[in-house]
Scaffold this motif. Structure first.
Motif, PDB file in Angstrom:
ATOM      1  N   MET A 127      15.710 -17.934  17.465  1.00  0.00           N
ATOM      2  CA  MET A 127      15.371 -16.517  17.214  1.00  0.00           C
ATOM      3  C   MET A 127      13.952 -16.432  16.640  1.00  0.00           C
ATOM      4  SD  MET A 127      17.263 -13.812  17.759  1.00  0.00           S
ATOM      5  CE  MET A 127      18.986 -14.210  17.456  1.00  0.00           C
ATOM      6  N   ILE A 128      13.141 -15.495  17.127  1.00  0.00           N
ATOM      7  CA  ILE A 128      11.762 -15.388  16.621  1.00  0.00           C
ATOM      8  C   ILE A 128      11.767 -14.954  15.163  1.00  0.00           C
ATOM      9  CG2 ILE A 128      10.747 -14.941  18.894  1.00  0.00           C
ATOM     10  CD1 ILE A 128      10.606 -11.965  18.027  1.00  0.00           C
ATOM     11  N   GLU A 129      10.710 -15.318  14.463  1.00  0.00           N
ATOM     12  CA  GLU A 129      10.675 -15.208  13.006  1.00  0.00           C
ATOM     13  C   GLU A 129      10.833 -13.783  12.442  1.00  0.00           C
ATOM     14  OE1 GLU A 129       7.288 -14.552  11.247  1.00  0.00           O
ATOM     15  OE2 GLU A 129       8.589 -14.138   9.553  1.00  0.00           O
ATOM     16  N   PRO A 130      10.128 -12.764  12.971  1.00  0.00           N
ATOM     17  CA  PRO A 130      10.332 -11.425  12.376  1.00  0.00           C
ATOM     18  C   PRO A 130      11.768 -10.934  12.535  1.00  0.00           C
ATOM     19  CG  PRO A 130       8.610 -11.354  14.079  1.00  0.00           C
ATOM     20  CD  PRO A 130       9.119 -12.746  14.043  1.00  0.00           C
ATOM     21  N   LEU A 131      12.414 -11.342  13.630  1.00  0.00           N
ATOM     22  CA  LEU A 131      13.793 -10.931  13.871  1.00  0.00           C
ATOM     23  C   LEU A 131      14.725 -11.705  12.938  1.00  0.00           C
ATOM     24  CD1 LEU A 131      14.633  -8.844  15.908  1.00  0.00           C
ATOM     25  CD2 LEU A 131      15.305 -10.650  17.449  1.00  0.00           C
ATOM     26  N   LEU A 156      18.033  -3.134  17.728  1.00  0.00           N
ATOM     27  CA  LEU A 156      16.791  -2.480  17.315  1.00  0.00           C
ATOM     28  C   LEU A 156      15.603  -3.067  18.076  1.00  0.00           C
ATOM     29  CD1 LEU A 156      17.417  -2.330  13.451  1.00  0.00           C
ATOM     30  CD2 LEU A 156      17.464  -0.403  15.043  1.00  0.00           C
ATOM     31  N   ALA A 157      15.634  -4.379  18.328  1.00  0.00           N
ATOM     32  CA  ALA A 157      14.500  -5.041  18.969  1.00  0.00           C
ATOM     33  C   ALA A 157      14.377  -4.683  20.449  1.00  0.00           C
ATOM     34  CB  ALA A 157      14.622  -6.554  18.806  1.00  0.00           C
ATOM     35  N   VAL A 174      18.062 -10.277   5.995  1.00  0.00           N
ATOM     36  CA  VAL A 174      18.199  -9.150   5.045  1.00  0.00           C
ATOM     37  C   VAL A 174      19.448  -8.327   5.372  1.00  0.00           C
ATOM     38  CG1 VAL A 174      17.115  -7.081   4.090  1.00  0.00           C
ATOM     39  CG2 VAL A 174      15.696  -9.039   4.682  1.00  0.00           C
ATOM     40  N   LEU A 175      19.660  -8.036   6.656  1.00  0.00           N
ATOM     41  CA  LEU A 175      20.831  -7.245   7.059  1.00  0.00           C
ATOM     42  C   LEU A 175      22.133  -7.931   6.643  1.00  0.00           C
ATOM     43  CD1 LEU A 175      19.808  -6.115  10.676  1.00  0.00           C
ATOM     44  CD2 LEU A 175      20.179  -4.594   8.711  1.00  0.00           C
ATOM     45  N   LEU A 234      19.151  -7.213  17.223  1.00  0.00           N
ATOM     46  CA  LEU A 234      18.830  -7.266  18.650  1.00  0.00           C
ATOM     47  C   LEU A 234      18.856  -5.874  19.273  1.00  0.00           C
ATOM     48  CD1 LEU A 234      20.716 -10.552  19.505  1.00  0.00           C
ATOM     49  CD2 LEU A 234      18.284 -10.161  19.891  1.00  0.00           C
ATOM     50  N   ARG A 288      14.042 -12.800  10.023  1.00  0.00           N
ATOM     51  CA  ARG A 288      13.908 -12.243   8.676  1.00  0.00           C
ATOM     52  C   ARG A 288      14.768 -10.974   8.535  1.00  0.00           C
ATOM     53  NH1 ARG A 288       9.187  -9.599   6.277  1.00  0.00           N
ATOM     54  NH2 ARG A 288       9.948  -8.892   4.260  1.00  0.00           N
ATOM     55  N   LEU A 289      14.733 -10.095   9.551  1.00  0.00           N
ATOM     56  CA  LEU A 289      15.539  -8.874   9.513  1.00  0.00           C
ATOM     57  C   LEU A 289      17.024  -9.214   9.463  1.00  0.00           C
ATOM     58  CD1 LEU A 289      15.876  -5.796   9.663  1.00  0.00           C
ATOM     59  CD2 LEU A 289      15.716  -5.967  12.153  1.00  0.00           C
TER      60      LEU A 289
END
Lengths: 199, 199
Positions: free
Chosen positions: A1-5, A30-31, A11-12, A28, A7-8
């Motif tokens: 999984m890519i890093e900004p995703l 949201l992305a 947190v979620l 996913l 991180r989300l």
């Protein structure tokens, strides 16, 4: 999984009721949204929560910065002599939905916990004792959870409230309405039998 | 419920897997947090998703703006002759977790739907046909869901791919009928990919 995703998702997954899989599913969703409409709405709503939502300075419940004390604390139709003590603002919402309580509230925002080393200063207990005296409270109804830590908190509060000579009660423990004997856990049944009421 | 909280609940309840009750629980958890640490982290992660996450211009999967085409599309170890067609980027993540596929992907980001009036231009089908020709693809593996709309989409794609004289297969056994790719366990997906059948 890519890093900004990633991180989300991390947190979620810390939100109540969400695990790693459900957090992934939301991230996913949201992305994949190309115009980011849902993400924008979510950021806007969270920002509004951040700037406008406040803690009621009287009961500790949730209110807006403009309405503090909150709508319940300032409602002249609520019985001023009776306080319902809860652990969390979410409990206030649940009790309000039942329509069975007409007094006002006091949220502890914590509970005694030997395990986490959390004592009386981790809950809004002194605020409660002060309110009982300054607001001439006649009855305090304890509406805490029924696990061991909450039970200990309730017993500790009851002792201190007795010293203030205020009537203290506790919401009843027993079978949930609509449930069956055969499907109830032993602890609930034990309480239900022990706290049986005369007819 | 106060208005800013009500708005957050309404937005949260639109996320996959969350209903009104679970959205309420999350909103109240965020609202009771006095220093707003979790809300801030959530806003930061969503803002990063908004600014950094992009759609891969080749496969339609999820990537960052800095890595486009994505890491899978540009990985020299991936078999360049085989494309796995999925509906959604979430499906790519699920198939990657199974470890059973070594080619590259193509996300349709939609499917044929008579009910919603969504035809071939609602999915990245023309992009797929162009890729099959320009990238000299030898085999296309269809990994779509197993409900009626996805079945229709798969049949329609198979017809068009046959005209391009490319070998087309479909992941098969192991997927319970009516379930979705993204929520299947890795073992089931591994079997489904390994036992794919020619169409």
């Amino acid at each position: 999984m890519i890093e900004p995703l990633e991180r989300l998702i991390e947190v979620l997954a810390r939100l109540p009721g969400l695990g790693r899989r459900s957090a992934e599913r939301i991230a996913l969703r949201l992305a994949r949204d190309r115009n980011r409409a849902l993400t924008d709405e979510l950021i806007a709503a969270l920002t509004e929560l951040r700037t406008r939502v406040a803690q009621c300075r009287l009961c500790g419940g949730i209110t807006t910065a403009e309405a503090n004390p909150c709508a319940i604390c300032t409602d002249p139709r609520r019985d001023p002599g009776i306080l319902c003590v809860v652990e969390d603002p979410a409990d206030i919402a649940a009790i309000e939905a039942s329509g069975a309580f007409t007094g006002r509230y006091h949220a502890l925002l914590g509970r005694l916990s030997a395990v986490r080393g959390e004592g009386r200063h981790h809950l809004r207990a002194d605020e409660l004792f002060r309110r009982v005296e300054s607001e001439h409270i006649e009855e305090v109804v304890l509406a805490l959870d029924t696990d061991a830590e909450s039970e200990a908190t309730a017993r500790w509060l009851a002792e201190h409230l007795a010293a203030l000579r205020v009537k203290t009660s506790r919401i009843a423990c027993g079978l949930p309405v609509g449930s069956g004997i055969a499907y109830s856990d032993p602890q609930t049944l034990e309480q239900a039998i022990r706290r049986r009421v005369p007819l």
